[in-house]
Design an enzyme around this catalytic site. Structure first.
Site, mmCIF file in Angstrom:
data_model
loop_
_atom_site.group_PDB
_atom_site.id
_atom_site.type_symbol
_atom_site.label_atom_id
_atom_site.label_comp_id
_atom_site.label_asym_id
_atom_site.label_seq_id
_atom_site.Cartn_x
_atom_site.Cartn_y
_atom_site.Cartn_z
ATOM 1 N N HIS A 1 1.598 2.988 -3.344
ATOM 2 C CA HIS A 1 0.553 3.703 -4.076
ATOM 3 C C HIS A 1 0.824 5.188 -4.172
ATOM 4 O O HIS A 1 0.650 5.801 -5.226
ATOM 5 C CB HIS A 1 -0.795 3.510 -3.370
ATOM 6 C CG HIS A 1 -1.580 2.338 -3.851
ATOM 7 N ND1 HIS A 1 -2.030 2.216 -5.139
ATOM 8 C CD2 HIS A 1 -2.009 1.224 -3.205
ATOM 9 C CE1 HIS A 1 -2.701 1.090 -5.272
ATOM 10 N NE2 HIS A 1 -2.693 0.468 -4.114
ATOM 11 N N GLU B 1 -8.947 1.589 5.893
ATOM 12 C CA GLU B 1 -9.490 1.141 4.609
ATOM 13 C C GLU B 1 -9.322 -0.370 4.473
ATOM 14 O O GLU B 1 -10.274 -1.087 4.165
ATOM 15 C CB GLU B 1 -8.757 1.858 3.473
ATOM 16 C CG GLU B 1 -9.214 1.432 2.088
ATOM 17 C CD GLU B 1 -8.349 2.010 0.985
ATOM 18 O OE1 GLU B 1 -8.784 1.967 -0.176
ATOM 19 O OE2 GLU B 1 -7.230 2.488 1.279
ATOM 20 N N HIS B 2 -8.109 -0.852 4.649
ATOM 21 C CA HIS B 2 -7.816 -2.289 4.599
ATOM 22 C C HIS B 2 -7.275 -2.731 5.950
ATOM 23 O O HIS B 2 -6.412 -2.067 6.521
ATOM 24 C CB HIS B 2 -6.744 -2.605 3.544
ATOM 25 C CG HIS B 2 -7.030 -2.068 2.185
ATOM 26 N ND1 HIS B 2 -6.410 -0.932 1.682
ATOM 27 C CD2 HIS B 2 -7.867 -2.502 1.217
ATOM 28 C CE1 HIS B 2 -6.854 -0.704 0.457
ATOM 29 N NE2 HIS B 2 -7.741 -1.637 0.145
ATOM 30 N N HIS C 1 -52.187 20.629 5.830
ATOM 31 C CA HIS C 1 -52.009 19.175 5.903
ATOM 32 C C HIS C 1 -53.240 18.522 6.519
ATOM 33 O O HIS C 1 -53.743 17.495 6.038
ATOM 34 C CB HIS C 1 -50.779 18.836 6.746
ATOM 35 C CG HIS C 1 -49.469 19.042 6.038
ATOM 36 N ND1 HIS C 1 -49.069 20.253 5.565
ATOM 37 C CD2 HIS C 1 -48.476 18.155 5.739
ATOM 38 C CE1 HIS C 1 -47.870 20.132 5.000
ATOM 39 N NE2 HIS C 1 -47.491 18.872 5.088
ATOM 40 N N GLN D 1 0.816 -1.206 0.000
ATOM 41 C CA GLN D 1 0.000 0.000 0.000
ATOM 42 C C GLN D 1 0.854 1.261 0.000
ATOM 43 O O GLN D 1 0.482 2.279 -0.581
ATOM 44 C CB GLN D 1 -0.935 0.002 1.212
ATOM 45 C CG GLN D 1 -1.932 -1.135 1.210
ATOM 46 C CD GLN D 1 -2.685 -1.240 -0.112
ATOM 47 O OE1 GLN D 1 -3.442 -0.354 -0.482
ATOM 48 N NE2 GLN D 1 -2.457 -2.325 -0.835
ATOM 49 N N ASP E 1 -7.782 -6.788 -3.827
ATOM 50 C CA ASP E 1 -7.625 -5.738 -4.835
ATOM 51 C C ASP E 1 -7.949 -6.230 -6.236
ATOM 52 O O ASP E 1 -8.484 -5.475 -7.050
ATOM 53 C CB ASP E 1 -6.176 -5.226 -4.824
ATOM 54 C CG ASP E 1 -6.014 -3.957 -4.011
ATOM 55 O OD1 ASP E 1 -7.024 -3.458 -3.469
ATOM 56 O OD2 ASP E 1 -4.882 -3.471 -3.900
#
Length: 424
Positions: free
Chosen positions: A254, A319-320, A412, A251, A353
């Site tokens: 990235h 996230e992971h 109403h 990761q 992934d």
């Protein structure tokens, strides 16, 4: 890689800013230009930022076929198998509406309807992300979306990566446009002479794409404002240091802003993982990117107990999340906040992934506390349905009128009371 004792109550959340005023000003100008000038603005911005002047914005069938012919046969098979896995997983998320009978012929219900059109943004240029095509298109197809559009920036040769076109071909998608950046988001949101607008935009991108998605939200729906990738690993002394280090770097490579964190109950594992990260960085092709990530947002935390470690993970809401411990499945039951959970030694994050079938579009920067990964529900909308018979109306009209008047809404109350007798 920094090793720190896990302090009680520590928060692992990163503080990241989403763009600056100059970037936002650029995005707003692009959106305005595309909205007013259409294709002309798309062509101008494509030439300015992507380095080529497009003769046509839409990818032709000849270009798709040329990419398929040049694409590796084994990779095509691998993409096809991955697509099948992703489809199988997402088909389990399908659901229909419901109807609740109230008696006297009255009923309440919910109708679930697929969106008419969605646009998928695929990052491009120097990189190819066929997996993004699979992860975004397939849940939309499973949901029943009738029109799915892909927008992606081409290289300076005016071509999209063969892998992106191969993935689209496998899924039967041929409405593909060679447009990237904020201008692509504008085209999908507002429409141009060539590109009809969509109802929702999904897919990752750079800061200009993220800001553009935020700006057009309300005109169209969006999936999320995704930040840089993250991984947290919860491990004990049963884990292998070289494997943990490799997963952290998977990761970190990235983005310099990516976050890679290990939380462990083993001081020995912490030391060895730190050593392995330094060793493996030496031969990683994207070393500079990964090293910046590790130095800025990488950390190893040593917890006194597994309970303390789990609490830290839930605070991070990553996230992971990989769990590589003894009785990992039982430990996973204690996790409340994570985008994707990967259990055991053989379930490393890249498995999800690319191939397993779960979606890799996941909430980042602790938003897993309240958000979910991309799924079939993201491509449908729900309509509530009410059918009251005369008898049910008669039984409930006085109650409804009283509630309306309590709120000062006489209209109403009169609307519900106006029914129930013969009209002349």
């Amino acid at each position: 890689m920094k090793i720190t004792k896990l302090a009680q109550g520590i928060s692992l959340k990163r503080s990241l800013e989403g763009g600056n005023e100059d970037q936002l000003a650029v995005v707003r100008q692009v959106l305005a230009d595309v909205k007013s000038q259409g294709d002309a603005a798309l062509r101008a911005y494509t030439e300015k930022w992507d380095g080529y002047a497009p003769k046509h914005l839409r990818v032709t069938q000849e270009e798709i076929q040329e990419a398929i012919n040049a694409f590796d046969d084994q990779l095509y098979q691998d993409l096809t198998e991955a697509a099948n896995n992703i489809r199988l997983y997402h088909e389990q998320q399908q659901r229909s509406g419901y109807r609740v009978e109230l008696g006297d012929g009255s009923w309440l219900g919910q109708r679930i309807t697929a969106l008419d059109a969605v646009g998928l943004y695929v990052p491009g240029g120097t990189a190819a992300y066929p997996s993004s095509v699979l992860m975004n298109v397939i849940p939309a197809q499973v949901a029943g979306v009738s029109r799915i559009v892909i927008a992606s920036p081409a290289g300076r040769d005016g071509k999209l990566p063969a892998g992106v076109l191969a993935a689209a071909h496998i899924l039967g998608i041929d409405e593909i446009y060679k447009v990237g950046g904020a201008q692509a988001i504008a085209a999908l949101a507002y429409g141009t002479e060539t590109i009809a607008p969509v109802d929702k935009i999904t897919g990752p991108g750079n800061i200009f794409v993220a800001l553009a998605k935020r700006e057009v939200f309300g005109e169209v729906a969006i999936d999320m404002i995704a930040g840089p990738s993250e991984i947290a690993i919860l491990a004990d002394d049963t884990a292998y240091p070289d494997e943990i280090a490799a997963d952290l770097l998977s990761q970190a490579e990235h983005d310099p802003l990516s976050c890679a964190v290990l939380v462990t109950t083993s001081e020995q594992l912490a030391t060895k993982v730190a050593e392995q990260v330094e060793q493996q960085l030496m031969t990683l092709p994207r070393r500079e990117v990964a090293q910046a990530s590790i130095e800025n947002f990488g950390a190893i935390y040593i917890a006194e107990t597994l309970t303390e470690a789990v609490a830290a993970i839930n605070s991070l809401a990553p996230e992971h999340l990989e769990i590589i411990t003894e009785n990992a499945e039982q430990v996973a039951q204690q996790i409340r906040h994570a985008g994707g959970i990967f259990i055991g030694r053989y379930s490393s994050e890249p498995v999800g992934d690319y191939f397993a079938g779960t979606n890799h579009v996941l909430p980042t920067n602790s938003t897993a506390r309240f958000a979910s990964g991309l799924n079939v529900d993201d491509f449908v909308k729900k309509s509530s349905i009410v059918y009251y018979s005369e008898e049910t109306w008669a039984n409930n009209a006085p109650k409804i009128a009283r509630l309306a008047r309590m709120e000062g809404l006489e209209g109403h109350a009169r609307a519900v009371e106006s029914r129930g007798w013969e009209k002349e």
